[in-house]
Design a protein around this motif. Structure first.
Motif, PDB file in Angstrom:
ATOM      1  N   HIS A  94       0.853  -1.184   0.000  1.00 38.18           N
ATOM      2  CA  HIS A  94       0.000   0.000   0.000  1.00 38.18           C
ATOM      3  C   HIS A  94       0.893   1.240   0.000  1.00 38.18           C
ATOM      4  CE1 HIS A  94      -3.070   2.886   1.071  1.00 38.18           C
ATOM      5  NE2 HIS A  94      -3.991   1.936   0.965  1.00 38.18           N
ATOM      6  N   ARG A  96       0.415   4.288   1.031  1.00 40.69           N
ATOM      7  CA  ARG A  96       0.303   5.222   2.162  1.00 40.69           C
ATOM      8  C   ARG A  96       0.177   4.541   3.511  1.00 40.69           C
ATOM      9  NH1 ARG A  96      -4.401   8.903  -0.299  1.00 40.69           N
ATOM     10  NH2 ARG A  96      -5.286   6.841  -0.335  1.00 40.69           N
ATOM     11  N   LYS A  97      -0.108   3.263   3.525  1.00 43.55           N
ATOM     12  CA  LYS A  97      -0.312   2.538   4.781  1.00 43.55           C
ATOM     13  C   LYS A  97       0.628   1.332   4.802  1.00 43.55           C
ATOM     14  CE  LYS A  97      -5.128   3.973   4.879  1.00 43.55           C
ATOM     15  NZ  LYS A  97      -6.516   3.543   4.825  1.00 43.55           N
ATOM     16  N   SER A  98       1.771   1.503   5.441  1.00 45.55           N
ATOM     17  CA  SER A  98       2.837   0.496   5.379  1.00 45.55           C
ATOM     18  C   SER A  98       2.451  -0.843   6.010  1.00 45.55           C
ATOM     19  CB  SER A  98       4.103   1.030   6.037  1.00 45.55           C
ATOM     20  OG  SER A  98       3.847   1.342   7.397  1.00 45.55           O
ATOM     21  N   GLN A  99       1.399  -0.881   6.805  1.00 50.72           N
ATOM     22  CA  GLN A  99       0.987  -2.137   7.429  1.00 50.72           C
ATOM     23  C   GLN A  99       0.092  -2.987   6.514  1.00 50.72           C
ATOM     24  OE1 GLN A  99      -0.143   0.888   8.172  1.00 50.72           O
ATOM     25  NE2 GLN A  99      -2.234   0.844   8.957  1.00 50.72           N
ATOM     26  N   TRP A 100      -0.190  -2.492   5.301  1.00 50.80           N
ATOM     27  CA  TRP A 100      -1.079  -3.206   4.370  1.00 50.80           C
ATOM     28  C   TRP A 100      -0.411  -3.489   3.031  1.00 50.80           C
ATOM     29  CZ3 TRP A 100      -5.357  -5.224   6.259  1.00 50.80           C
ATOM     30  CH2 TRP A 100      -5.914  -4.651   7.398  1.00 50.80           C
TER      31      TRP A 100
END
Length: 125
Positions: A94, A96-100
Protein backbone atom coordinates in the motif's frame (compact mmCIF):
# COMPACT_ATOMS: atom_id res chain seq x y z
CA UNK A 1 -23.15 -12.09 -35.57
CA UNK A 2 -21.94 -14.88 -33.26
CA UNK A 3 -23.27 -15.29 -29.71
CA UNK A 4 -19.87 -14.26 -28.34
CA UNK A 5 -19.75 -11.08 -30.44
CA UNK A 6 -23.32 -10.23 -29.47
CA UNK A 7 -22.53 -10.66 -25.76
CA UNK A 8 -19.35 -8.54 -26.03
CA UNK A 9 -21.33 -5.77 -27.72
CA UNK A 10 -24.32 -5.97 -25.37
CA UNK A 11 -22.12 -5.84 -22.26
CA UNK A 12 -19.77 -3.09 -23.52
CA UNK A 13 -21.40 -0.12 -21.68
CA UNK A 14 -21.42 -1.94 -18.34
CA UNK A 15 -17.99 -3.48 -18.99
CA UNK A 16 -16.48 -0.06 -19.62
CA UNK A 17 -18.18 1.32 -16.48
CA UNK A 18 -16.80 -1.56 -14.40
CA UNK A 19 -13.30 -0.97 -15.79
CA UNK A 20 -13.59 2.72 -14.88
CA UNK A 21 -14.72 1.83 -11.37
CA UNK A 22 -11.85 -0.65 -10.88
CA UNK A 23 -9.39 1.99 -12.14
CA UNK A 24 -10.87 4.57 -9.76
CA UNK A 25 -10.38 2.17 -6.84
CA UNK A 26 -6.73 1.73 -7.83
CA UNK A 27 -6.32 5.52 -8.08
CA UNK A 28 -7.94 6.06 -4.65
CA UNK A 29 -5.13 4.04 -3.07
CA UNK A 30 -2.68 6.83 -3.92
CA UNK A 31 0.02 5.16 -5.99
CA UNK A 32 2.51 7.56 -7.57
CA UNK A 33 2.14 8.17 -11.30
CA UNK A 34 5.66 6.76 -11.74
CA UNK A 35 4.40 3.32 -10.60
CA UNK A 36 2.92 2.74 -14.10
CA UNK A 37 0.26 0.33 -12.88
CA UNK A 38 -1.83 -1.61 -15.39
CA UNK A 39 -5.53 -0.75 -15.57
CA UNK A 40 -8.34 -2.91 -16.94
CA UNK A 41 -9.59 -1.94 -20.40
CA UNK A 42 -12.69 -3.67 -21.74
CA UNK A 43 -11.35 -4.02 -25.28
CA UNK A 44 -8.05 -5.49 -24.07
CA UNK A 45 -9.75 -8.49 -22.46
CA UNK A 46 -9.96 -11.97 -23.90
CA UNK A 47 -13.59 -13.02 -24.05
CA UNK A 48 -15.31 -16.39 -23.78
CA UNK A 49 -18.78 -17.72 -23.08
CA UNK A 50 -19.12 -19.98 -20.04
CA UNK A 51 -22.18 -22.04 -19.16
CA UNK A 52 -24.14 -20.88 -16.12
CA UNK A 53 -24.64 -24.02 -13.99
CA UNK A 54 -27.92 -22.70 -12.56
CA UNK A 55 -29.73 -21.33 -15.60
CA UNK A 56 -28.02 -23.25 -18.39
CA UNK A 57 -27.52 -19.92 -20.18
CA UNK A 58 -24.22 -18.44 -21.17
CA UNK A 59 -22.25 -15.91 -19.16
CA UNK A 60 -19.64 -13.65 -20.72
CA UNK A 61 -16.22 -14.00 -19.07
CA UNK A 62 -13.50 -11.43 -19.73
CA UNK A 63 -9.86 -12.09 -18.78
CA UNK A 64 -6.98 -9.60 -18.67
CA UNK A 65 -3.37 -10.68 -19.04
CA UNK A 66 0.02 -9.07 -18.57
CA UNK A 67 1.40 -8.38 -22.04
CA UNK A 68 4.98 -9.20 -21.03
CA UNK A 69 4.55 -12.64 -19.46
CA UNK A 70 0.91 -13.57 -20.22
CA UNK A 71 0.11 -13.87 -16.48
CA UNK A 72 -3.56 -13.32 -15.69
CA UNK A 73 -4.26 -9.91 -14.12
CA UNK A 74 -8.00 -10.05 -13.70
CA UNK A 75 -11.41 -11.29 -14.61
CA UNK A 76 -14.88 -9.86 -15.18
CA UNK A 77 -17.90 -12.12 -15.49
CA UNK A 78 -21.35 -11.04 -16.57
CA UNK A 79 -23.96 -13.44 -15.20
CA UNK A 80 -27.20 -14.37 -16.93
CA UNK A 81 -29.21 -12.75 -14.08
CA UNK A 82 -27.76 -9.31 -14.93
CA UNK A 83 -25.19 -9.26 -12.14
CA UNK A 84 -21.42 -9.19 -12.52
CA UNK A 85 -18.25 -9.78 -10.51
CA UNK A 86 -14.79 -8.44 -11.34
CA UNK A 87 -11.34 -8.60 -9.83
CA UNK A 88 -8.10 -7.03 -10.97
CA UNK A 89 -4.65 -7.62 -9.44
CA UNK A 90 -2.49 -4.82 -8.07
CA UNK A 91 -0.02 -6.89 -5.96
CA UNK A 92 1.96 -4.06 -4.36
CA UNK A 93 2.56 -2.66 -0.89
CA UNK A 94 0.00 0.00 0.00
CA UNK A 95 1.51 3.38 -0.97
CA UNK A 96 0.30 5.22 2.16
CA UNK A 97 -0.31 2.54 4.78
CA UNK A 98 2.84 0.50 5.38
CA UNK A 99 0.99 -2.14 7.43
CA UNK A 100 -1.08 -3.21 4.37
CA UNK A 101 -0.44 -4.98 1.08
CA UNK A 102 -2.80 -4.37 -1.86
CA UNK A 103 -3.75 -7.69 -3.41
CA UNK A 104 -6.14 -6.14 -5.92
CA UNK A 105 -9.49 -4.45 -6.42
CA UNK A 106 -12.93 -5.98 -6.86
CA UNK A 107 -16.25 -4.77 -8.22
CA UNK A 108 -19.67 -6.38 -8.13
CA UNK A 109 -23.33 -5.60 -8.58
CA UNK A 110 -25.55 -4.69 -11.49
CA UNK A 111 -25.61 -1.85 -14.03
CA UNK A 112 -27.51 0.48 -11.70
CA UNK A 113 -25.47 -0.40 -8.60
CA UNK A 114 -21.72 -0.92 -9.05
CA UNK A 115 -19.86 -1.51 -5.80
CA UNK A 116 -16.08 -1.75 -5.50
CA UNK A 117 -13.31 -2.04 -2.94
CA UNK A 118 -9.62 -2.75 -2.57
CA UNK A 119 -8.54 -6.19 -1.33
CA UNK A 120 -5.97 -5.52 1.39
CA UNK A 121 -3.85 -8.01 3.31
CA UNK A 122 -2.14 -7.15 6.61
CA UNK A 123 1.65 -7.27 6.56
CA UNK A 124 3.04 -9.18 9.48
CA UNK A 125 6.07 -7.76 11.27
Amino acid sequence: MSDLTAQITANRPLGEAVCQRLSAEIDKLGFAASEALPYPQYDEARFELVKDPYTGGHNLACHWFNHANKQRLGKLQFNSDGSFYAEFDVVKPHPRKSQWFVEGVTAWGQADNIKAEAKLLPLTP
